[in-house]
Design an enzyme around this catalytic site. Structure first.
Site, PDB file in Angstrom:
ATOM      1  N   PHE A 139      14.640  89.194  67.337  1.00  9.09           N
ATOM      2  CA  PHE A 139      15.937  89.847  67.129  1.00  9.09           C
ATOM      3  C   PHE A 139      16.312  89.713  65.667  1.00  9.09           C
ATOM      4  O   PHE A 139      16.602  88.629  65.190  1.00  9.09           O
ATOM      5  CB  PHE A 139      17.008  89.250  68.042  1.00  9.09           C
ATOM      6  CG  PHE A 139      18.149  90.199  68.210  1.00  9.09           C
ATOM      7  CD1 PHE A 139      19.265  90.110  67.408  1.00  9.09           C
ATOM      8  CD2 PHE A 139      18.064  91.234  69.137  1.00  9.09           C
ATOM      9  CE1 PHE A 139      20.297  91.035  67.524  1.00  9.09           C
ATOM     10  CE2 PHE A 139      19.095  92.154  69.263  1.00  9.09           C
ATOM     11  CZ  PHE A 139      20.209  92.053  68.452  1.00  9.09           C
TER      12      PHE A 139
ATOM     13  N   ARG B  63      24.112 103.554  61.776  1.00 10.78           N
ATOM     14  CA  ARG B  63      24.617 102.911  60.585  1.00 10.78           C
ATOM     15  C   ARG B  63      23.545 102.061  59.888  1.00 10.78           C
ATOM     16  O   ARG B  63      23.663 101.747  58.709  1.00 10.78           O
ATOM     17  CB  ARG B  63      25.799 101.999  60.982  1.00 10.78           C
ATOM     18  CG  ARG B  63      27.025 102.776  61.391  1.00 10.78           C
ATOM     19  CD  ARG B  63      28.093 101.864  61.962  1.00 10.78           C
ATOM     20  NE  ARG B  63      27.888 101.764  63.418  1.00 10.78           N
ATOM     21  CZ  ARG B  63      28.720 101.120  64.237  1.00 10.78           C
ATOM     22  NH1 ARG B  63      29.781 100.487  63.749  1.00 10.78           N
ATOM     23  NH2 ARG B  63      28.503 101.077  65.523  1.00 10.78           N
ATOM     24  N   GLY B  64      22.545 101.679  60.661  1.00 14.51           N
ATOM     25  CA  GLY B  64      21.594 100.653  60.207  1.00 14.51           C
ATOM     26  C   GLY B  64      20.883 100.913  58.896  1.00 14.51           C
ATOM     27  O   GLY B  64      20.489  99.969  58.209  1.00 14.51           O
TER      28      GLY B  64
ATOM     29  N   ASP C 293      12.092 100.705  67.267  1.00 15.88           N
ATOM     30  CA  ASP C 293      11.927  99.704  68.317  1.00 15.88           C
ATOM     31  C   ASP C 293      11.247 100.403  69.514  1.00 15.88           C
ATOM     32  O   ASP C 293      10.029 100.545  69.528  1.00 15.88           O
ATOM     33  CB  ASP C 293      13.347  99.190  68.637  1.00 15.88           C
ATOM     34  CG  ASP C 293      13.368  97.968  69.508  1.00 15.88           C
ATOM     35  OD1 ASP C 293      12.375  97.702  70.199  1.00 15.88           O
ATOM     36  OD2 ASP C 293      14.386  97.249  69.534  1.00 15.88           O
TER      37      ASP C 293
HETATM   38  C1  PRP Z   1      19.279 100.914  66.077  1.00 17.46           C
HETATM   39  C2  PRP Z   1      18.459 101.116  64.823  1.00 17.46           C
HETATM   40  C3  PRP Z   1      17.620 102.318  65.132  1.00 17.46           C
HETATM   41  C4  PRP Z   1      17.452 102.255  66.632  1.00 17.46           C
HETATM   42  C5  PRP Z   1      16.063 101.824  66.961  1.00 17.46           C
HETATM   43  O1  PRP Z   1      20.378 101.734  65.975  1.00 17.46           O
HETATM   44  O2  PRP Z   1      19.280 101.319  63.706  1.00 17.46           O
HETATM   45  O3  PRP Z   1      18.299 103.510  64.789  1.00 17.46           O
HETATM   46  O4  PRP Z   1      18.407 101.322  67.122  1.00 17.46           O
HETATM   47  O5  PRP Z   1      15.904 101.660  68.341  1.00 17.46           O
HETATM   48  P1  PRP Z   1      14.929 102.516  69.236  1.00 17.46           P
HETATM   49  O6  PRP Z   1      13.625 102.696  68.528  1.00 17.46           O
HETATM   50  O7  PRP Z   1      14.762 101.619  70.460  1.00 17.46           O
HETATM   51  O8  PRP Z   1      15.595 103.789  69.584  1.00 17.46           O
HETATM   52  P2  PRP Z   1      21.735 101.531  66.802  1.00 17.46           P
HETATM   53  O9  PRP Z   1      21.765 102.558  67.875  1.00 17.46           O
HETATM   54  O10 PRP Z   1      21.853 100.081  67.173  1.00 17.46           O
HETATM   55  O11 PRP Z   1      22.860 101.928  65.822  1.00 17.46           O
HETATM   56  P3  PRP Z   1      23.233 101.385  64.358  1.00 17.46           P
HETATM   57  O12 PRP Z   1      22.157 101.925  63.430  1.00 17.46           O
HETATM   58  O13 PRP Z   1      24.563 101.987  64.139  1.00 17.46           O
HETATM   59  O14 PRP Z   1      23.248  99.875  64.350  1.00 17.46           O
END
Ligand code: PRP
Length: 183
Positions: free
Chosen positions: A154, A45-46, A105
């Site tokens: 964060f 969703r981000g 990340d």
């Molecule tokens: C978060 C963010 C990225 C991912 C990055 O998504 O939006 O897609 O984590 O992390 P990584 O590099 O360690 O894989 P999340 O899974 O929290 O879902 P969201 O986008 O729905 O918040």
């Protein structure tokens, strides 16, 4: 996660984000200038706020599609499992594709998504991430375009959540806990 009191300190202003998106959109426009119709894929969703602002700066013929991948629960630690919760609506074989991510990340999510989309044989696949936390990287991956490199803080806002809250902040903020445990 137990409720802990926190405040959010502004880290990247809405104005700085808008200026950076304008810069990046010039680069993306020249990369895809000859493209018939670009498929811009937002990772839910981000990325929903970022993709909305980015596509409005792209003076190109585009289609927009979404993919939902999840590598986090409601806690602050990344798991290595990347699940596809919602797939693209359209086919991308032979198409030019731009994947739009809010933050890289550990890199597991983007790596998994690239592998999945490449298996569908797009003509060209490029990636853009608004934020990059290179010090957290566990797999060797880098988006083709990056808005801002940030330290291991964060962050929330501009689409990014803290336990599903604060996605609607117009800027990128940094979570600062204010309870005793944080002192
Ligand atoms: C978060 C963010 C990225 C991912 C990055 O998504 O939006 O897609 O984590 O992390 P990584 O590099 O360690 O894989 P999340 O899974 O929290 O879902 P969201 O986008 O729905 O918040």
């Amino acid at each position: 996660m137990p409720e802990r009191p926190y405040v959010i300190d502004e880290m990247i202003s809405a104005k700085a984000i808008a200026a950076r998106i304008e810069d990046l959109s010039h680069q993306i426009r020249s990369e895809f200038a000859e493209t018939d119709k670009l498929v811009v894929v937002g990772l839910l969703r981000g990325s929903f706020v970022f993709i909305a602002d980015l596509v409005r700066e792209l003076d190109l013929a585009i289609e927009v599609d979404f993919l939902e991948a999840s590598s986090y629960g409601d806690d602050m630690e990344s798991s290595r499992e990347v699940r596809i919760l919602k797939d693209l609506r359209g086919a991308i074989e032979g198409r030019d594709v731009l994947v739009v991510e809010d933050i890289v990340d550990t890199g597991f999510t983007l790596t998994h998504v690239i592998k999945l989309l490449k298996s569908r044989k797009p003509a060209r696949l490029r990636t853009i991430a608004l934020l990059d936390k290179p010090t957290r990287r566990e797999v060797d991956i880098r988006a083709d375009w990056i808005g801002f490199e940030i330290p291991d803080e964060f962050v929330v806002g501009y689409g990014i959540d803290f336990a599903q809250r604060n996605r609607n902040l117009p800027f990128i903020g940094k979570v600062r806990f204010t309870d005793e445990a944080a002192k």
